[in-house]
Design an enzyme around this catalytic site. Structure first.
Site, PDB file in Angstrom:
ATOM      1  N   HIS A  77       0.849  -1.198   0.000  1.00 15.88           N
ATOM      2  CA  HIS A  77       0.000   0.000   0.000  1.00 15.88           C
ATOM      3  C   HIS A  77       0.885   1.250   0.000  1.00 15.88           C
ATOM      4  CE1 HIS A  77      -2.944   3.015   1.148  1.00 15.88           C
ATOM      5  NE2 HIS A  77      -2.267   3.264   2.238  1.00 15.88           N
ATOM      6  N   ASP A 106       6.682  22.585 -25.983  1.00 10.46           N
ATOM      7  CA  ASP A 106       6.644  21.215 -25.443  1.00 10.46           C
ATOM      8  C   ASP A 106       7.704  21.125 -24.355  1.00 10.46           C
ATOM      9  OD1 ASP A 106       6.501  18.368 -25.059  1.00 10.46           O
ATOM     10  OD2 ASP A 106       5.656  18.214 -27.067  1.00 10.46           O
ATOM     11  N   TRP A 142       7.093  -0.136   3.883  1.00 13.10           N
ATOM     12  CA  TRP A 142       7.498   0.571   2.655  1.00 13.10           C
ATOM     13  C   TRP A 142       8.902   1.119   2.775  1.00 13.10           C
ATOM     14  CZ3 TRP A 142       8.792   5.605   1.126  1.00 13.10           C
ATOM     15  CH2 TRP A 142       8.757   6.564   2.122  1.00 13.10           C
ATOM     16  N   SER A 169      12.911   6.584 -13.971  1.00  3.38           N
ATOM     17  CA  SER A 169      11.834   7.358 -14.576  1.00  3.38           C
ATOM     18  C   SER A 169      11.708   8.730 -13.919  1.00  3.38           C
ATOM     19  CB  SER A 169      10.526   6.579 -14.454  1.00  3.38           C
ATOM     20  OG  SER A 169       9.427   7.425 -14.547  1.00  3.38           O
ATOM     21  N   SER A 170      11.729   8.761 -12.577  1.00  6.15           N
ATOM     22  CA  SER A 170      11.604  10.042 -11.866  1.00  6.15           C
ATOM     23  C   SER A 170      12.751  10.973 -12.197  1.00  6.15           C
ATOM     24  CB  SER A 170      11.619   9.833 -10.356  1.00  6.15           C
ATOM     25  OG  SER A 170      10.502   9.153  -9.956  1.00  6.15           O
ATOM     26  N   HIS A 253      13.356  11.799   3.778  1.00  3.99           N
ATOM     27  CA  HIS A 253      12.749  13.044   4.199  1.00  3.99           C
ATOM     28  C   HIS A 253      12.579  14.042   3.059  1.00  3.99           C
ATOM     29  CE1 HIS A 253      10.526  15.001   7.179  1.00  3.99           C
ATOM     30  NE2 HIS A 253      10.930  16.116   6.613  1.00  3.99           N
ATOM     31  N   GLU A 255      12.047  13.207   0.170  1.00  8.32           N
ATOM     32  CA  GLU A 255      10.945  12.591  -0.574  1.00  8.32           C
ATOM     33  C   GLU A 255       9.587  13.097  -0.074  1.00  8.32           C
ATOM     34  OE1 GLU A 255      10.469  10.668  -3.082  1.00  8.32           O
ATOM     35  OE2 GLU A 255       8.472   9.844  -2.752  1.00  8.32           O
ATOM     36  N   TYR A 257       8.956  15.998   0.972  1.00  5.47           N
ATOM     37  CA  TYR A 257       8.721  17.318   0.382  1.00  5.47           C
ATOM     38  C   TYR A 257       8.526  17.216  -1.118  1.00  5.47           C
ATOM     39  CZ  TYR A 257       9.713  18.733   5.011  1.00  5.47           C
ATOM     40  OH  TYR A 257       9.647  18.846   6.365  1.00  5.47           O
ATOM     41  N   SER A 268      -1.296  27.295  -4.574  1.00  5.61           N
ATOM     42  CA  SER A 268      -0.951  28.703  -4.798  1.00  5.61           C
ATOM     43  C   SER A 268      -1.473  29.220  -6.126  1.00  5.61           C
ATOM     44  CB  SER A 268       0.574  28.880  -4.752  1.00  5.61           C
ATOM     45  OG  SER A 268       1.068  28.411  -3.529  1.00  5.61           O
ATOM     46  N   HIS A 302      15.137  12.528  12.449  1.00 13.57           N
ATOM     47  CA  HIS A 302      13.976  12.598  13.341  1.00 13.57           C
ATOM     48  C   HIS A 302      13.062  11.388  13.132  1.00 13.57           C
ATOM     49  CE1 HIS A 302      11.689  15.223  10.191  1.00 13.57           C
ATOM     50  NE2 HIS A 302      11.462  13.972   9.985  1.00 13.57           N
ATOM     51  N   HIS A 303      13.342  10.589  12.090  1.00 15.18           N
ATOM     52  CA  HIS A 303      12.609   9.329  11.924  1.00 15.18           C
ATOM     53  C   HIS A 303      13.225   8.234  12.792  1.00 15.18           C
ATOM     54  CE1 HIS A 303      10.302  10.737   8.391  1.00 15.18           C
ATOM     55  NE2 HIS A 303      11.369  11.472   8.172  1.00 15.18           N
ATOM     56  N   THR A 328       6.942  26.742   6.371  1.00 14.48           N
ATOM     57  CA  THR A 328       5.612  26.189   6.109  1.00 14.48           C
ATOM     58  C   THR A 328       4.542  27.121   6.647  1.00 14.48           C
ATOM     59  OG1 THR A 328       6.673  24.060   6.471  1.00 14.48           O
ATOM     60  CG2 THR A 328       4.294  24.055   6.191  1.00 14.48           C
ATOM     61  N   LYS A 331       3.888  29.940   4.323  1.00 15.17           N
ATOM     62  CA  LYS A 331       3.011  29.569   3.208  1.00 15.17           C
ATOM     63  C   LYS A 331       1.542  29.611   3.632  1.00 15.17           C
ATOM     64  CE  LYS A 331       5.869  26.910   0.201  1.00 15.17           C
ATOM     65  NZ  LYS A 331       5.302  27.595  -0.962  1.00 15.17           N
ATOM     66  N   ARG A 450       1.437   0.308  14.924  1.00 14.94           N
ATOM     67  CA  ARG A 450       1.064   0.230  13.515  1.00 14.94           C
ATOM     68  C   ARG A 450       1.556  -1.090  12.930  1.00 14.94           C
ATOM     69  NH1 ARG A 450       5.503   4.214  10.587  1.00 14.94           N
ATOM     70  NH2 ARG A 450       4.517   3.485   8.671  1.00 14.94           N
TER      71      ARG A 450
END
Lengths: 525, 187
Positions: A77, A106, A142, A169-170, A253, A255, A257, A268, A302-303, A328, A331, A450
């Site tokens: 998932h 293009d 994951w 690809s990314s 991390h 990722e 963002y 925006s 922090h993870h 943040t 924003k 979890r």
């Protein structure tokens, strides 16, 4: 897709028809559409996995699936939603909108663009196909933490290769976006005149180029540990499983963002349109986005507050993480200030955008709570964390994607989306979303871990509530499908400027956007 | 057209630069490995393979700490046990114990022991001056070996810690057996 094709048939498209048209296309609009269709299919696949998880958690005890399969479901998932749904969806928006917004004909590398997309279906097949091999799909979470990921069966290898392909690809997509934005802008379109969506994607693309290769390196190390006798993460051979977590989160991390900055960009664009005011504090938005991106490289541990880090390290990562709340906050303040005294109307895109600000900010606050090391050590690996990241990923990234889809559907299809269906989709989504994920805060604070298929009896009521909400939320997404299909098939004709307050180059071309646009670059004053 | 040709060349130049950046970042991922090891070495977080030095040799006769010993094997054809299950020492006092290990397989096997402590906090006060866990151990077919551990419990150990458990787990060095059976993905 057939409906989209017939819709394009009147454009001045030349070349192969039928399936070959889609396989060989180098047109940014075609490729954008394919990205969006692909990500929606992956979104539904990941959603079915989530609903199976929630069905199992409806009641204590084991009813629906075995624990081994449950672990595969939670893992897949996450992988499918992150790499298959959210990231390609934003790339789809970038493909459609960036050339239109900066006045380019293009993307810079049209052939490479075709490749970036067509790498994804094989990768997705490899990933989903791993369910059907002996031992099943990867079940390491994951994050694919070692040492578990070093021990799994061949499903793990398939996931590793799928991540390699999706990473390539990314990176190709990101390079294409950077080159397009830096080199292909219309005359007069200076960097600080660019729509904010282009700015956020430019910064996101740099993040992708910087961290996707690091993830590729991390999973390559897992692969060589598994098959080629290296010991990067195996304690016995002198390696260290905690090092995997450092390398993974160095990618992981930024990722986070990568998945939210383009969402900020979409919001925006939408808020000023429906508040009928220019965006408040444009320059500060650009600098805030850049600061978030730079800070994202200094907060990864922090993870990992519970891995036995020295207190000095915990303090550093705690303060660095809390610092991210500043840009943040800038924003969120700017969005609210844009709405302040605006002539607001609440069409579906605006509803999703305002819903985004409200619910995403709640996720931001729980993030701030998780950033505090002593609290994080309490809630690590509980449902509190699950609630937090679904508030920012579902109510953040996904709601922004819906907002953007409703906002630009007139430009893509030439028809206005049905407001009644759109509003129904919004209210069902936001209500069921909160029914699903709000109780998880309480479950986490009460200590429910979890990724476990069973739970203690005192958690039963909140879990039942969350499961009911999840099924409501899942079914609500079929309303979105209905809204899009209806909009593609017909509806009120959209003007070139489909929304009264919309500004920008994309609203100067007819709706639907012709197959080729801006072959003569417009001049921006 | 020269203008579009110039843009195409410009695009290609930027493409190459960004692609190089991506490749460099792939290398950077691997560079994190020695970088991580260096940080652990400098900060002393992860020095499992080096003898400690006893900084304070003052023996604290006023209290006694019970040390319990434990030995485990992980997926390895060995027998591994401590020769004494527990001893009592004064903090600061040098003690030596022995573990016995034997290889039950008919071929040489290499293993590495990894220590852990209960309570975890006690680990930083437990100074091993000599230990079989500082190096890989290779046992010939059927070989039996007695291996010593010499240690000092630092007198700085908090007062409330009265019992420390020292537990070793032997792992087979990865790669030795994988090449043989050809199946890397064992579960």
């Amino acid at each position: 897709m057939a409906a989209v094709m017939s819709d394009h048939a009147h454009g001045d498209h030349h070349g192969p028809t039928g399936l070959m048209r889609w396989i060989t296309t180098t047109n940014h609009k075609d490729i954008g559409t394919m990205y969006l269709v692909f990500s929606f299919i992956m979104f539904l696949s990941g959603g079915v996995m989530a609903l199976t998880i929630r069905a199992e958690l409806f009641q204590p005890g084991l009813q629906v699936v075995q624990p081994e399969f449950f672990n595969q479901l939670t893992t897949m998932h996450g992988l499918v939603m992150v790499f298959g749904a959210i990231m390609p969806a934003f790339v789809g928006f970038a493909n459609w909108q960036i050339p239109l917004m900066i006045g380019a004909c293009d993307m810079a590398f049209a052939r490479m663009n075709n490749w970036s997309f067509w790498l994804l279906p094989p990768a997705a097949t490899l990933l989903i196909g791993s369910f059907f091999v002996p031992g099943g799909a990867t079940a390491a979470g994951w994050t694919l933490y070692a040492p578990l990921s070093v021990q799994m069966g061949m499903g793990m290898d398939m996931a590793i290769f799928a991540i390699h392909i999706m990473g390539v690809s990314s990176i190709m997509g990101a390079i294409n976006i950077v080159v397009t934005i830096l080199n292909m802008r219309a005359p007069g379109m200076t960097m600080m005149k660019m729509p904010l969506f282009c700015w956020t994607w430019l910064i996101t693309a740099y993040l992708l180029i910087a961290v996707m290769p690091v993830l590729a390196g991390a999973v390559t190390m897992v692969l060589t540990d598994r098959h080629f006798g290296t010991s990067f993460f195996s304690a016995a051979g002198g390696g260290d499983p905690v090092m995997y977590q450092h390398i993974f989160w160095f990618f992981g991390h930024p990722e986070v963002y990568i998945m939210i900055l383009p969402a900020f960009g979409i919001i925006s664009q939408i808020i000023p349109t429906f508040a009928r005011k220019p965006l408040f504090g444009y320059a500060s938005m650009v600098y805030a986005t850049a600061s978030i991106a730079i800070l994202s490289f200094s907060v990864w541990a922090h993870h990992m507050f519970t891995t036995g880090m020295p207190a000095v390290g915990q303090l550093f990562f705690m303060y660095a993480t809390m610092l991210i709340a500043v840009p943040t906050g800038v924003k969120v303040f700017n969005w609210v200030a844009t709405m302040w005294r605006g002539s607001m109307t609440f069409e579906t895109p605006m509803l999703f955008a305002v819903g985004f600000i409200f619910v995403f900010t709640m996720g931001g606050f729980t993030g701030l709570i998780c950033a505090i090391a002593p609290i994080d050590i309490q809630v690590q690996d509980t449902y509190y964390v699950v609630a937090h990241f679904h508030y920012v990923l579902v109510a953040g990234s996904l709601f922004a994607l819906f907002a953007g889809a409703y906002y630009w559907l007139p430009k893509w299809t030439g028809h206005m989306p049905d407001e009644r269906i759109g509003k129904l989709h919004f209210w069902c989504s936001i209500v069921f979303f909160n029914i699903t994920f709000f109780p998880m805060h309480f479950l986490g604070l009460a200590g429910m871990p979890r990724r476990i298929p069973d739970y203690a009896l005192q958690f039963a009521d909140f879990n039942m509530l969350a499961s009911i909400g999840a099924f409501g939320f899942g079914l609500s997404q079929l309303i979105f499908l209905a809204a899009v299909v209806k909009c593609v098939r017909g509806g009120e004709k959209a003007a070139a400027r489909a929304w009264e307050g919309a500004e920008g180059l994309e609203w100067t071309v007819p709706s639907p956007a012709p197959h080729h646009t801006f072959e003569e670059a417009p001049v921006v004053k | 057209m020269t203008a579009s040709g110039r843009i195409a060349a410009e695009n290609r130049r930027l493409l190459v630069r960004l692609a190089v950046a991506a490749v460099v970042m792939f290398g950077f991922g691997f560079l994190l490995v020695p970088f991580y090891e260096k940080i652990c070495e400098v900060t002393g977080i992860n020095n499992l393979l080096k003898p400690d030095t006893a900084v304070n040799t003052q023996i604290d006769l006023t209290r006694t700490v019970t040390i319990q010993f434990d030995g485990n094997i992980h997926d390895l054809p060995w027998q591994f046990r401590p020769l004494q299950t527990q001893i009592s020492v004064h903090p600061g006092e040098l003690a030596t114990v022995a573990y016995e290990v034997s290889n039950t397989r008919s071929e040489p096997v290499t293993g590495q022991a990894v220590p852990s402590y209960g309570p975890q906090l006690a680990g930083q006060y437990f100074r091993k001056l000599e230990c079989f866990c500082f190096a890989r151990q290779t046992l010939a077919a059927g070989e039996k070996r007695t291996m010593p551990v010499a240690f000092v419990v630092d007198p700085g150990l908090p007062e409330d810690v009265k019992v420390i458990t020292l537990s070793y787990t032997f792992f087979e060095i990865a790669g030795r057996r994988l090449a043989g059976d050809g199946a890397g993905g064992r579960s």
